[in-house]
Design a protein around this motif. Structure first.
Motif, PDB file in Angstrom:
ATOM      1  N   UNK A   1       0.828  -1.191   0.000  1.00 55.89           N
ATOM      2  CA  UNK A   1       0.000   0.000   0.000  1.00 55.89           C
ATOM      3  C   UNK A   1       0.870   1.251   0.000  1.00 55.89           C
ATOM      4  N   UNK A   2       1.945   1.201   0.735  1.00 52.81           N
ATOM      5  CA  UNK A   2       2.804   2.373   0.869  1.00 52.81           C
ATOM      6  C   UNK A   2       3.398   2.804  -0.463  1.00 52.81           C
ATOM      7  N   UNK A   3       3.588   1.876  -1.375  1.00 52.15           N
ATOM      8  CA  UNK A   3       4.170   2.191  -2.687  1.00 52.15           C
ATOM      9  C   UNK A   3       3.361   3.269  -3.390  1.00 52.15           C
ATOM     10  N   UNK A   9       6.378   8.196 -10.574  1.00 55.31           N
ATOM     11  CA  UNK A   9       5.449   8.151 -11.704  1.00 55.31           C
ATOM     12  C   UNK A   9       4.503   6.959 -11.509  1.00 55.31           C
ATOM     13  N   UNK A  10       3.263   7.096 -11.968  1.00 58.86           N
ATOM     14  CA  UNK A  10       2.245   6.069 -11.792  1.00 58.86           C
ATOM     15  C   UNK A  10       2.661   4.696 -12.280  1.00 58.86           C
ATOM     16  N   UNK A  16       6.370  -1.505  -9.243  1.00 56.55           N
ATOM     17  CA  UNK A  16       6.914  -1.869  -7.925  1.00 56.55           C
ATOM     18  C   UNK A  16       5.877  -2.653  -7.122  1.00 56.55           C
ATOM     19  N   UNK A  17       4.638  -2.172  -7.103  1.00 56.72           N
ATOM     20  CA  UNK A  17       3.577  -2.856  -6.359  1.00 56.72           C
ATOM     21  C   UNK A  17       3.341  -4.260  -6.911  1.00 56.72           C
ATOM     22  N   UNK A  18       3.379  -4.393  -8.228  1.00 59.36           N
ATOM     23  CA  UNK A  18       3.173  -5.698  -8.856  1.00 59.36           C
ATOM     24  C   UNK A  18       4.288  -6.662  -8.473  1.00 59.36           C
ATOM     25  N   UNK A  19       5.525  -6.204  -8.599  1.00 55.32           N
ATOM     26  CA  UNK A  19       6.675  -7.054  -8.264  1.00 55.32           C
ATOM     27  C   UNK A  19       6.621  -7.457  -6.793  1.00 55.32           C
ATOM     28  N   UNK A 111      -4.848 -10.038  -9.281  1.00 53.75           N
ATOM     29  CA  UNK A 111      -4.372  -8.869  -8.527  1.00 53.75           C
ATOM     30  C   UNK A 111      -3.122  -8.249  -9.146  1.00 53.75           C
ATOM     31  N   UNK A 112      -2.076  -9.029  -9.473  1.00 55.51           N
ATOM     32  CA  UNK A 112      -0.917  -8.379 -10.105  1.00 55.51           C
ATOM     33  C   UNK A 112      -1.252  -7.747 -11.459  1.00 55.51           C
TER      34      UNK A 112
END
Length: 161
Positions: A1-3, A9-10, A16-19, A111-112
């Motif tokens: 969530x913090x990412x 940039x979006x 990053x969130x996906x990885x 989700x990813x």
């Protein structure tokens, strides 16, 4: 969530969130597989593992709802089944079933895709695929709910007497 609060940039935040999600999901799966293979299970691990799983999935789904990539009703359908069954006292009847495993697998792929929210290999629109898969996970959730309710009904009736 913090990412998603970082000044990036979006598309970079999405990547990053996906990885991170994929790494966390894979290490969770590996941990469970190794625990079973090496017979290294514990009561604490059995308690903590589902909590960590729920936190990962629920936090991701909440971010996706906030980003308007998932409908809130889908998130509620996917997240609420076991908690509701526990409330009515039938949690022992909610054993792992193939439907639940299929739902979880579908959700963990969706989700990813939704976190990434872009085009891969110039052709694969991850939002379209992720949306389709998350709706499939919601359908599987409802289907598994019917299965679990059928299994729990004798226990629910017995408690009502």
């Amino acid at each position: 969530m913090a990412v998603f609060y970082l000044p990036l940039e979006g598309s970079t935040r999405n990547l990053i969130a996906t990885v991170l999600f994929v790494v966390f999901a894979l290490t969770d799966w590996l941990d469970g597989w190794l625990a079973r293979k090496l017979n290294q299970t514990s009561a604490f691990g059995a308690f903590l593992d589902p909590v960590a799983d729920k936190f990962l999935v629920c936090a991701s789904l909440l971010v996706l709802v906030q980003l308007d990539r998932v409908n809130a009703l889908v998130e509620i359908a996917i997240s609420a089944l076991r908690e509701w069954m526990a409330q009515i006292g039938a949690s022992r009847s909610v054993a792992v079933h193939m439907l639940g495993k299929l739902k979880t697998t579908t959700q963990m792929i969706a989700i990813p895709f939704l976190l990434y929210d872009g085009v891969v290999l110039g052709r694969v629109d991850t939002r379209i695929w992720g949306t389709g898969l998350i709706y499939l996970a919601a359908v599987l959730t409802i289907w598994s709910m019917v299965y679990y309710l059928q299994k729990a009904l004798p226990e629910i009736r017995a408690k009502a007497r």
